[in-house]
Design a protein around this motif. Structure first.
Motif, PDB file in Angstrom:
ATOM      1  N   THR A 216       0.825  -1.205   0.000  1.00  0.00           N
ATOM      2  CA  THR A 216       0.000   0.000   0.000  1.00  0.00           C
ATOM      3  C   THR A 216       0.861   1.258   0.000  1.00  0.00           C
ATOM      4  O   THR A 216       0.567   2.226  -0.714  1.00  0.00           O
ATOM      5  CB  THR A 216      -0.942   0.013   1.217  1.00  0.00           C
ATOM      6  OG1 THR A 216      -1.783  -1.138   1.164  1.00  0.00           O
ATOM      7  CG2 THR A 216      -1.809   1.262   1.222  1.00  0.00           C
ATOM      8  N   GLN A 217       1.950   1.242   0.776  1.00  0.00           N
ATOM      9  CA  GLN A 217       2.757   2.465   0.842  1.00  0.00           C
ATOM     10  C   GLN A 217       3.435   2.795  -0.483  1.00  0.00           C
ATOM     11  O   GLN A 217       3.788   3.952  -0.740  1.00  0.00           O
ATOM     12  CB  GLN A 217       3.805   2.392   1.962  1.00  0.00           C
ATOM     13  CG  GLN A 217       4.854   1.313   1.784  1.00  0.00           C
ATOM     14  CD  GLN A 217       4.662   0.190   2.768  1.00  0.00           C
ATOM     15  OE1 GLN A 217       3.538  -0.238   3.035  1.00  0.00           O
ATOM     16  NE2 GLN A 217       5.760  -0.307   3.320  1.00  0.00           N
ATOM     17  N   ASP A 218       3.602   1.790  -1.367  1.00  0.00           N
ATOM     18  CA  ASP A 218       4.237   2.036  -2.657  1.00  0.00           C
ATOM     19  C   ASP A 218       3.405   2.952  -3.554  1.00  0.00           C
ATOM     20  O   ASP A 218       3.939   3.576  -4.473  1.00  0.00           O
ATOM     21  CB  ASP A 218       4.476   0.716  -3.404  1.00  0.00           C
ATOM     22  CG  ASP A 218       5.506  -0.159  -2.724  1.00  0.00           C
ATOM     23  OD1 ASP A 218       6.448   0.389  -2.114  1.00  0.00           O
ATOM     24  OD2 ASP A 218       5.371  -1.392  -2.805  1.00  0.00           O
ATOM     25  N   ILE A 219       2.096   3.002  -3.301  1.00  0.00           N
ATOM     26  CA  ILE A 219       1.224   3.814  -4.164  1.00  0.00           C
ATOM     27  C   ILE A 219       0.813   5.127  -3.504  1.00  0.00           C
ATOM     28  O   ILE A 219      -0.025   5.848  -4.024  1.00  0.00           O
ATOM     29  CB  ILE A 219      -0.019   3.018  -4.598  1.00  0.00           C
ATOM     30  CG1 ILE A 219      -0.940   2.728  -3.409  1.00  0.00           C
ATOM     31  CG2 ILE A 219       0.392   1.726  -5.295  1.00  0.00           C
ATOM     32  CD1 ILE A 219      -2.315   2.226  -3.819  1.00  0.00           C
ATOM     33  N   THR A 220       1.410   5.433  -2.344  1.00  0.00           N
ATOM     34  CA  THR A 220       1.171   6.724  -1.697  1.00  0.00           C
ATOM     35  C   THR A 220       2.221   7.732  -2.176  1.00  0.00           C
ATOM     36  O   THR A 220       3.265   7.346  -2.701  1.00  0.00           O
ATOM     37  CB  THR A 220       1.233   6.594  -0.169  1.00  0.00           C
ATOM     38  OG1 THR A 220       2.544   6.137   0.213  1.00  0.00           O
ATOM     39  CG2 THR A 220       0.178   5.615   0.339  1.00  0.00           C
ATOM     40  N   PRO A 221       1.963   9.035  -1.978  1.00  0.00           N
ATOM     41  CA  PRO A 221       2.914  10.039  -2.480  1.00  0.00           C
ATOM     42  C   PRO A 221       4.245  10.014  -1.745  1.00  0.00           C
ATOM     43  O   PRO A 221       4.315   9.702  -0.554  1.00  0.00           O
ATOM     44  CB  PRO A 221       2.185  11.365  -2.226  1.00  0.00           C
ATOM     45  CG  PRO A 221       0.755  11.018  -2.016  1.00  0.00           C
ATOM     46  CD  PRO A 221       0.751   9.652  -1.427  1.00  0.00           C
ATOM     47  N   TYR A 222       5.303  10.344  -2.459  1.00  0.00           N
ATOM     48  CA  TYR A 222       6.579  10.618  -1.808  1.00  0.00           C
ATOM     49  C   TYR A 222       6.389  11.774  -0.827  1.00  0.00           C
ATOM     50  O   TYR A 222       5.549  12.642  -1.014  1.00  0.00           O
ATOM     51  CB  TYR A 222       7.625  11.028  -2.845  1.00  0.00           C
ATOM     52  CG  TYR A 222       8.402   9.880  -3.455  1.00  0.00           C
ATOM     53  CD1 TYR A 222       7.918   8.579  -3.464  1.00  0.00           C
ATOM     54  CD2 TYR A 222       9.645  10.105  -4.039  1.00  0.00           C
ATOM     55  CE1 TYR A 222       8.637   7.543  -4.026  1.00  0.00           C
ATOM     56  CE2 TYR A 222      10.380   9.075  -4.612  1.00  0.00           C
ATOM     57  CZ  TYR A 222       9.869   7.787  -4.604  1.00  0.00           C
ATOM     58  OH  TYR A 222      10.583   6.766  -5.165  1.00  0.00           O
ATOM     59  N   ASN A 224       5.913  11.289   2.579  1.00  0.00           N
ATOM     60  CA  ASN A 224       5.174  10.916   3.785  1.00  0.00           C
ATOM     61  C   ASN A 224       6.001  10.046   4.738  1.00  0.00           C
ATOM     62  O   ASN A 224       5.464   9.463   5.677  1.00  0.00           O
ATOM     63  CB  ASN A 224       3.880  10.183   3.410  1.00  0.00           C
ATOM     64  CG  ASN A 224       4.124   8.914   2.588  1.00  0.00           C
ATOM     65  OD1 ASN A 224       5.266   8.508   2.388  1.00  0.00           O
ATOM     66  ND2 ASN A 224       3.047   8.310   2.106  1.00  0.00           N
ATOM     67  N   ASP A 225       7.323   9.952   4.467  1.00  0.00           N
ATOM     68  CA  ASP A 225       8.244   9.192   5.319  1.00  0.00           C
ATOM     69  C   ASP A 225       7.944   7.698   5.351  1.00  0.00           C
ATOM     70  O   ASP A 225       8.331   6.995   6.302  1.00  0.00           O
ATOM     71  CB  ASP A 225       8.250   9.746   6.761  1.00  0.00           C
ATOM     72  CG  ASP A 225       8.767  11.168   6.821  1.00  0.00           C
ATOM     73  OD1 ASP A 225       9.688  11.493   6.051  1.00  0.00           O
ATOM     74  OD2 ASP A 225       8.245  11.961   7.633  1.00  0.00           O
ATOM     75  N   LEU A 226       7.284   7.174   4.330  1.00  0.00           N
ATOM     76  CA  LEU A 226       7.072   5.744   4.195  1.00  0.00           C
ATOM     77  C   LEU A 226       8.039   5.186   3.151  1.00  0.00           C
ATOM     78  O   LEU A 226       8.441   5.881   2.226  1.00  0.00           O
ATOM     79  CB  LEU A 226       5.632   5.442   3.762  1.00  0.00           C
ATOM     80  CG  LEU A 226       4.531   5.706   4.791  1.00  0.00           C
ATOM     81  CD1 LEU A 226       3.164   5.495   4.165  1.00  0.00           C
ATOM     82  CD2 LEU A 226       4.701   4.806   6.017  1.00  0.00           C
ATOM     83  N   HIS A 227       8.401   3.919   3.312  1.00  0.00           N
ATOM     84  CA  HIS A 227       9.280   3.261   2.347  1.00  0.00           C
ATOM     85  C   HIS A 227       8.492   2.984   1.065  1.00  0.00           C
ATOM     86  O   HIS A 227       7.364   2.499   1.099  1.00  0.00           O
ATOM     87  CB  HIS A 227       9.809   1.953   2.929  1.00  0.00           C
ATOM     88  CG  HIS A 227      10.795   1.250   2.046  1.00  0.00           C
ATOM     89  ND1 HIS A 227      10.421   0.469   0.975  1.00  0.00           N
ATOM     90  CD2 HIS A 227      12.157   1.220   2.077  1.00  0.00           C
ATOM     91  CE1 HIS A 227      11.500  -0.016   0.379  1.00  0.00           C
ATOM     92  NE2 HIS A 227      12.560   0.420   1.025  1.00  0.00           N
ATOM     93  N   HIS A 228       9.086   3.313  -0.080  1.00  0.00           N
ATOM     94  CA  HIS A 228       8.502   3.027  -1.387  1.00  0.00           C
ATOM     95  C   HIS A 228       9.462   2.140  -2.163  1.00  0.00           C
ATOM     96  O   HIS A 228      10.680   2.320  -2.082  1.00  0.00           O
ATOM     97  CB  HIS A 228       8.267   4.314  -2.190  1.00  0.00           C
ATOM     98  CG  HIS A 228       7.264   5.248  -1.588  1.00  0.00           C
ATOM     99  ND1 HIS A 228       7.535   6.015  -0.482  1.00  0.00           N
ATOM    100  CD2 HIS A 228       5.993   5.543  -1.962  1.00  0.00           C
ATOM    101  CE1 HIS A 228       6.469   6.747  -0.188  1.00  0.00           C
ATOM    102  NE2 HIS A 228       5.520   6.480  -1.072  1.00  0.00           N
ATOM    103  N   VAL A 229       8.931   1.187  -2.930  1.00  0.00           N
ATOM    104  CA  VAL A 229       9.806   0.351  -3.740  1.00  0.00           C
ATOM    105  C   VAL A 229      10.635   1.222  -4.670  1.00  0.00           C
ATOM    106  O   VAL A 229      11.819   1.000  -4.860  1.00  0.00           O
ATOM    107  CB  VAL A 229       9.011  -0.720  -4.511  1.00  0.00           C
ATOM    108  CG1 VAL A 229       8.019  -0.104  -5.496  1.00  0.00           C
ATOM    109  CG2 VAL A 229       9.957  -1.666  -5.257  1.00  0.00           C
ATOM    110  N   ASN A 230      10.019   2.239  -5.257  1.00  0.00           N
ATOM    111  CA  ASN A 230      10.652   3.333  -5.995  1.00  0.00           C
ATOM    112  C   ASN A 230       9.536   4.239  -6.487  1.00  0.00           C
ATOM    113  O   ASN A 230       8.403   4.156  -5.995  1.00  0.00           O
ATOM    114  CB  ASN A 230      11.560   2.824  -7.136  1.00  0.00           C
ATOM    115  CG  ASN A 230      10.796   2.144  -8.266  1.00  0.00           C
ATOM    116  OD1 ASN A 230       9.593   1.929  -8.185  1.00  0.00           O
ATOM    117  ND2 ASN A 230      11.499   1.795  -9.321  1.00  0.00           N
ATOM    118  N   SER A 231       9.798   5.057  -7.478  1.00  0.00           N
ATOM    119  CA  SER A 231       8.807   6.050  -7.911  1.00  0.00           C
ATOM    120  C   SER A 231       7.928   5.568  -9.049  1.00  0.00           C
ATOM    121  O   SER A 231       7.179   6.355  -9.626  1.00  0.00           O
ATOM    122  CB  SER A 231       9.521   7.337  -8.336  1.00  0.00           C
ATOM    123  OG  SER A 231      10.308   7.113  -9.501  1.00  0.00           O
TER     124      SER A 231
END
Length: 314
Positions: A216-222, A224-231
């Motif tokens: 879920t965090q991968d599809i939230t905006p950069y 927000n201090d959450l880990h993303h797989v990438n952009s």
């Protein structure tokens, strides 16, 4: 297709790379009715990047009063080079190279008379001087501009669906070299993978399709201090259109700022996937998601558009 990849990578692999030089190359493909634009944007640190936009009208596209849907192809990256820290074309630039190579091929096709049914919009940005930044398990590329600025210039309301191409090598969850697609993301929901796009993937690659996982965090905006797989799925936070990520992948983690890490044949696969998707999507022969299932999902569980925002601030 490979000849365009080689030409584009050659132009990206230089400290003098620019949107202007790439636009000149794209115009040389001869599609007189296409629109090719470049806009330079400066970031807060004094670095700048050139946003490149290519618009290729279709035979039944909305730009000419038709009803064929419009596909957006976005080449996602932080930068094509990490100078002065690294010399050469970085792994992170593969998405940009794939999108621009697809644009060149589509322009040449149009000039030769192979006009697709729907309009196609290709966007990306170009810089050889981008920062690097820490990321687990390997370092990422940063960008001269922030993600909101990228989305402002790369995501357009006219795009009825989006293919977002991005290097996705800095992880331990995709253990495959080549390309992989994501499940469809729309309006804050991660939907089931499109069977149509799985078929396109298998046609293009000649092997079983690889669908990479999303959290879920991968599809939230950069931001927000959450880990993303990438952009790769960041365009999905700026549109209600369905978005599918096309990841250029490796079997082992490779840093986005690594040089000598790009494989022309893998970039070619991503470019060819985008072109084939554009052909069939504009003709109404493939879909990114099941509209009835999505409507039923929303009726059962409500909107998920809050996941397209930065969330609670307190």
């Amino acid at each position: 297709m490979l000849r365009y990849v080689i030409d584009v990578v050659e132009m990206l692999d230089t400290p003098k790379t620019s949107g202007a030089s790439l636009a000149e190359f794209l115009r040389s493909q001869g599609a007189e009715n296409a629109e090719i634009m470049v806009k330079t944007i400066e970031g807060e640190e004094g670095l700048s990047t050139d946003f490149v936009r290519v618009f290729i009208p279709g035979s039944r596209g909305k730009s000419s009063g038709g009803s064929a849907p419009t596909l957006g192809i976005i080449g996602r990256l932080g930068g094509a080079g990490a100078r002065p820290e690294r010399i050469g074309f970085v792994s992170d630039g593969d998405g940009c190279a794939a999108a621009l190579s697809a644009a060149a091929k589509l322009l040449n096709m149009s000039a030769q008379g192979d006009v697709l049914p729907g309009d196609v919009i290709i966007t990306t940005h170009v810089t050889g001087w981008a920062p690097t930044e820490p990321h687990d398990p390997v370092p990422f590329m940063g960008s001269p501009v922030d993600m909101e600025t990228m989305n402002d210039f790369e995501v357009e309301a006219e795009m009825d669906a989006i293919v977002s191409i991005d290097t996705t090598k800095g992880n331990r969850t995709i253990n495959h070299r080549g390309i992989a697609i994501s499940p469809t993301v729309k309006s804050g929901y991660i939907l089931r993978p499109s069977e149509d796009l799985v078929s396109v993937t298998e046609t293009v690659t000649g092997v079983n399709a690889v669908v990479f996982p999303l959290a879920t965090q991968d599809i939230t905006p950069y931001g927000n201090d959450l880990h993303h797989v990438n952009s790769i799925l960041q365009p999905a936070v700026a549109t209600d259109a369905p978005v599918v990520g096309v990841a250029i992948t490796t079997a082992v983690p490779v840093a986005g700022c690594a040089t000598g890490a790009s494989h022309a044949t893998d970039i070619e696969l991503a470019s060819r996937f985008a072109i084939e998707t554009a052909k069939y999507f504009g003709a109404g022969q493939i879909s990114f998601y099941d509209a009835d299932q999505f409507a039923h999902l929303v009726s059962l569980y409500g909107e998920a558009t809050h996941l397209q925002t930065l969330g609670r601030t307190k």
